[in-house]
Design a protein around this motif. Structure first.
Motif, PDB file in Angstrom:
ATOM      1  N   LEU A   1       0.836  -1.196   0.000  1.00 30.39           N
ATOM      2  CA  LEU A   1       0.000   0.000   0.000  1.00 30.39           C
ATOM      3  C   LEU A   1       0.876   1.253   0.000  1.00 30.39           C
ATOM      4  O   LEU A   1       1.996   1.241   0.508  1.00 30.39           O
ATOM      5  CB  LEU A   1      -0.923  -0.013   1.214  1.00 30.39           C
ATOM      6  N   ILE A   2       0.341   2.334  -0.549  1.00 31.72           N
ATOM      7  CA  ILE A   2       1.108   3.579  -0.684  1.00 31.72           C
ATOM      8  C   ILE A   2       0.864   4.444   0.542  1.00 31.72           C
ATOM      9  O   ILE A   2      -0.271   4.823   0.832  1.00 31.72           O
ATOM     10  CB  ILE A   2       0.686   4.334  -1.962  1.00 31.72           C
ATOM     11  N   GLU A   3       1.930   4.790   1.240  1.00 34.25           N
ATOM     12  CA  GLU A   3       1.845   5.651   2.399  1.00 34.25           C
ATOM     13  C   GLU A   3       2.144   7.109   1.986  1.00 34.25           C
ATOM     14  O   GLU A   3       2.865   7.350   1.008  1.00 34.25           O
ATOM     15  CB  GLU A   3       2.832   5.204   3.475  1.00 34.25           C
ATOM     16  N   PRO A   4       1.621   8.091   2.720  1.00 39.13           N
ATOM     17  CA  PRO A   4       1.833   9.499   2.352  1.00 39.13           C
ATOM     18  C   PRO A   4       3.302   9.893   2.221  1.00 39.13           C
ATOM     19  O   PRO A   4       3.632  10.780   1.428  1.00 39.13           O
ATOM     20  CB  PRO A   4       1.149  10.256   3.489  1.00 39.13           C
ATOM     21  N   VAL A   5       4.175   9.256   2.975  1.00 40.13           N
ATOM     22  CA  VAL A   5       5.594   9.628   2.941  1.00 40.13           C
ATOM     23  C   VAL A   5       6.164   9.542   1.537  1.00 40.13           C
ATOM     24  O   VAL A   5       7.039  10.341   1.158  1.00 40.13           O
ATOM     25  CB  VAL A   5       6.408   8.759   3.922  1.00 40.13           C
ATOM     26  N   TYR A   6       5.675   8.611   0.721  1.00 42.56           N
ATOM     27  CA  TYR A   6       6.257   8.451  -0.609  1.00 42.56           C
ATOM     28  C   TYR A   6       5.839   9.576  -1.553  1.00 42.56           C
ATOM     29  O   TYR A   6       6.590   9.921  -2.473  1.00 42.56           O
ATOM     30  CB  TYR A   6       5.887   7.075  -1.169  1.00 42.56           C
ATOM     31  N   LEU A   7       4.674  10.163  -1.323  1.00 41.90           N
ATOM     32  CA  LEU A   7       4.309  11.361  -2.089  1.00 41.90           C
ATOM     33  C   LEU A   7       5.209  12.519  -1.692  1.00 41.90           C
ATOM     34  O   LEU A   7       5.686  13.287  -2.542  1.00 41.90           O
ATOM     35  CB  LEU A   7       2.844  11.716  -1.845  1.00 41.90           C
ATOM     36  N   ALA A   8       5.453  12.648  -0.397  1.00 46.41           N
ATOM     37  CA  ALA A   8       6.306  13.739   0.087  1.00 46.41           C
ATOM     38  C   ALA A   8       7.714  13.622  -0.487  1.00 46.41           C
ATOM     39  O   ALA A   8       8.325  14.635  -0.856  1.00 46.41           O
ATOM     40  CB  ALA A   8       6.354  13.725   1.613  1.00 46.41           C
ATOM     41  N   ARG A   9       8.235  12.410  -0.586  1.00 44.49           N
ATOM     42  CA  ARG A   9       9.600  12.243  -1.099  1.00 44.49           C
ATOM     43  C   ARG A   9       9.697  12.667  -2.562  1.00 44.49           C
ATOM     44  O   ARG A   9      10.683  13.285  -2.980  1.00 44.49           O
ATOM     45  CB  ARG A   9      10.066  10.797  -0.946  1.00 44.49           C
ATOM     46  N   MET A  10       8.689  12.363  -3.356  1.00 44.02           N
ATOM     47  CA  MET A  10       8.702  12.790  -4.754  1.00 44.02           C
ATOM     48  C   MET A  10       8.623  14.306  -4.852  1.00 44.02           C
ATOM     49  O   MET A  10       9.313  14.938  -5.670  1.00 44.02           O
ATOM     50  CB  MET A  10       7.544  12.159  -5.516  1.00 44.02           C
ATOM     51  N   VAL A  11       7.798  14.919  -4.005  1.00 48.39           N
ATOM     52  CA  VAL A  11       7.659  16.374  -4.030  1.00 48.39           C
ATOM     53  C   VAL A  11       8.958  17.046  -3.613  1.00 48.39           C
ATOM     54  O   VAL A  11       9.369  18.067  -4.197  1.00 48.39           O
ATOM     55  CB  VAL A  11       6.474  16.803  -3.143  1.00 48.39           C
ATOM     56  N   LEU A  12       9.651  16.506  -2.603  1.00 43.32           N
ATOM     57  CA  LEU A  12      10.951  17.055  -2.217  1.00 43.32           C
ATOM     58  C   LEU A  12      11.911  17.058  -3.401  1.00 43.32           C
ATOM     59  O   LEU A  12      12.604  18.057  -3.654  1.00 43.32           O
ATOM     60  CB  LEU A  12      11.563  16.236  -1.079  1.00 43.32           C
ATOM     61  N   PHE A  13      11.984  15.957  -4.110  1.00 35.80           N
ATOM     62  CA  PHE A  13      12.864  15.866  -5.274  1.00 35.80           C
ATOM     63  C   PHE A  13      12.537  16.943  -6.304  1.00 35.80           C
ATOM     64  O   PHE A  13      13.431  17.637  -6.814  1.00 35.80           O
ATOM     65  CB  PHE A  13      12.753  14.481  -5.911  1.00 35.80           C
ATOM     66  N   LEU A  14      11.253  17.129  -6.587  1.00 38.11           N
ATOM     67  CA  LEU A  14      10.862  18.088  -7.620  1.00 38.11           C
ATOM     68  C   LEU A  14      11.062  19.531  -7.178  1.00 38.11           C
ATOM     69  O   LEU A  14      11.234  20.417  -8.022  1.00 38.11           O
ATOM     70  CB  LEU A  14       9.408  17.853  -8.030  1.00 38.11           C
ATOM     71  N   ALA A  15      11.050  19.785  -5.886  1.00 38.93           N
ATOM     72  CA  ALA A  15      11.331  21.134  -5.392  1.00 38.93           C
ATOM     73  C   ALA A  15      12.819  21.432  -5.330  1.00 38.93           C
ATOM     74  O   ALA A  15      13.223  22.595  -5.303  1.00 38.93           O
ATOM     75  CB  ALA A  15      10.716  21.319  -4.003  1.00 38.93           C
ATOM     76  N   SER A  16      13.631  20.389  -5.325  1.00 40.94           N
ATOM     77  CA  SER A  16      15.078  20.549  -5.161  1.00 40.94           C
ATOM     78  C   SER A  16      15.767  20.817  -6.491  1.00 40.94           C
ATOM     79  O   SER A  16      15.204  20.602  -7.571  1.00 40.94           O
ATOM     80  CB  SER A  16      15.673  19.283  -4.540  1.00 40.94           C
ATOM     81  N   ASP A  17      17.034  21.237  -6.409  1.00 43.97           N
ATOM     82  CA  ASP A  17      17.823  21.465  -7.619  1.00 43.97           C
ATOM     83  C   ASP A  17      18.186  20.169  -8.330  1.00 43.97           C
ATOM     84  O   ASP A  17      18.621  20.204  -9.494  1.00 43.97           O
ATOM     85  CB  ASP A  17      19.109  22.223  -7.266  1.00 43.97           C
ATOM     86  N   ASP A  18      18.026  19.030  -7.662  1.00 49.21           N
ATOM     87  CA  ASP A  18      18.309  17.746  -8.309  1.00 49.21           C
ATOM     88  C   ASP A  18      17.412  17.517  -9.519  1.00 49.21           C
ATOM     89  O   ASP A  18      17.771  16.753 -10.425  1.00 49.21           O
ATOM     90  CB  ASP A  18      18.123  16.597  -7.323  1.00 49.21           C
TER      91      ASP A  18
END
Length: 251
Positions: free
Chosen positions: A218-235
């Protein structure tokens, strides 16, 4: 729990998040704060929002706002900018996937659902983009949904609004790209927030849902947050106009 990445470029970055008091939004608020970002969020659930502020030792800023009121949205963002500085990352997260039968939808309900799930995204972008232009760039992340891809019935106003998020994302990416402002969509599958567990996630429905995923978890909210962090970052500096699926392979 896996070990997650730290993004140096998020240290000190000002991030605004809509619908940040609970569920996926609260996970994002916490995740950005842990990266050392300056986090401001809006929500209309004041009690839950204040509890989140307390849980983060007051390191995040909250402004009350009903996003269906665009003037209130503009005022709330202006107050956050006064407290934290202009945002160079925006997460358009707020939405409600209330179920509704097609026979019962009135024009008034349809308009209210679009105000809840789509309209505020554009005006949130309109509010922060001038500051991003002045800063030399930014990142906007819009939360879509895989529900319309999966042809989910029982909420036509929601799926219509969420499908439009992707058109808004792609056209905005072209609109703002010359200013080095990136615009992407994150596309959740069925995420196990407390609201989903309380209202709809019965054992039978979960078992049937997992048959359609490639991954067995099952998909937990943390995995959405991790994708959003990546997209907000310079990476993710060269990522724009794209959909980033976090759905366990449901589509």
């Amino acid at each position: 729990m896996p070990e997650f990445a730290l993004y140096p470029s998020l240290q000190g970055k000002t991030v605004f998040i809509t619908g940040g008091a609970s569920g996926i939004g609260a996970e994002m608020v916490t995740a950005f704060a842990a990266q050392g970002a300056k986090v401001g969020f809006v929500d209309f659930d004041a009690d839950t929002a204040e509890a989140l502020v307390a849980a983060t030792d007051g390191t995040v800023a909250f402004e009350f706002c009903d996003l269906r009121d665009i003037d209130a949205l503009r005022t709330a963002f202006a107050k956050l900018a006064d407290r934290l500085g202009p945002a160079t990352a925006l997460v358009n997260n707020a939405a409600r996937d209330d179920r509704h039968g097609w026979q019962d939808v009135t024009p008034e309900y349809w308009d209210e659902r679009f105000s809840t799930n789509l309209r505020h995204m554009f005006f949130a972008m309109q509010a922060v983009v001038p500051g991003m232009i002045e800063a030399g760039g930014g990142s906007i992340i819009n939360l879509g949904s895989n529900s319309w891809w999966e042809k989910v019935p029982g909420m036509p106003a929601y799926t219509a609004a969420k499908s439009a998020v992707h058109g808004l994302t792609r056209s905005s990416a072209k609109e703002f790209g010359a200013h080095r402002i990136r615009v992407n969509a994150v596309v959740p599958g069925w995420v196990m927030t407390e609201r989903q567990k309380e209202l709809w996630a019965t054992p039978e429905k979960l078992e049937d849902h997992l048959k359609g995923q490639c991954l067995p978890d099952l998909i937990e909210p943390v995995y959405l947050a991790r994708m959003v962090l990546f997209l907000a970052s310079d990476d993710s500096a060269m990522c724009t106009a794209s959909n980033f699926m976090v759905d366990g392979g449901s589509i």
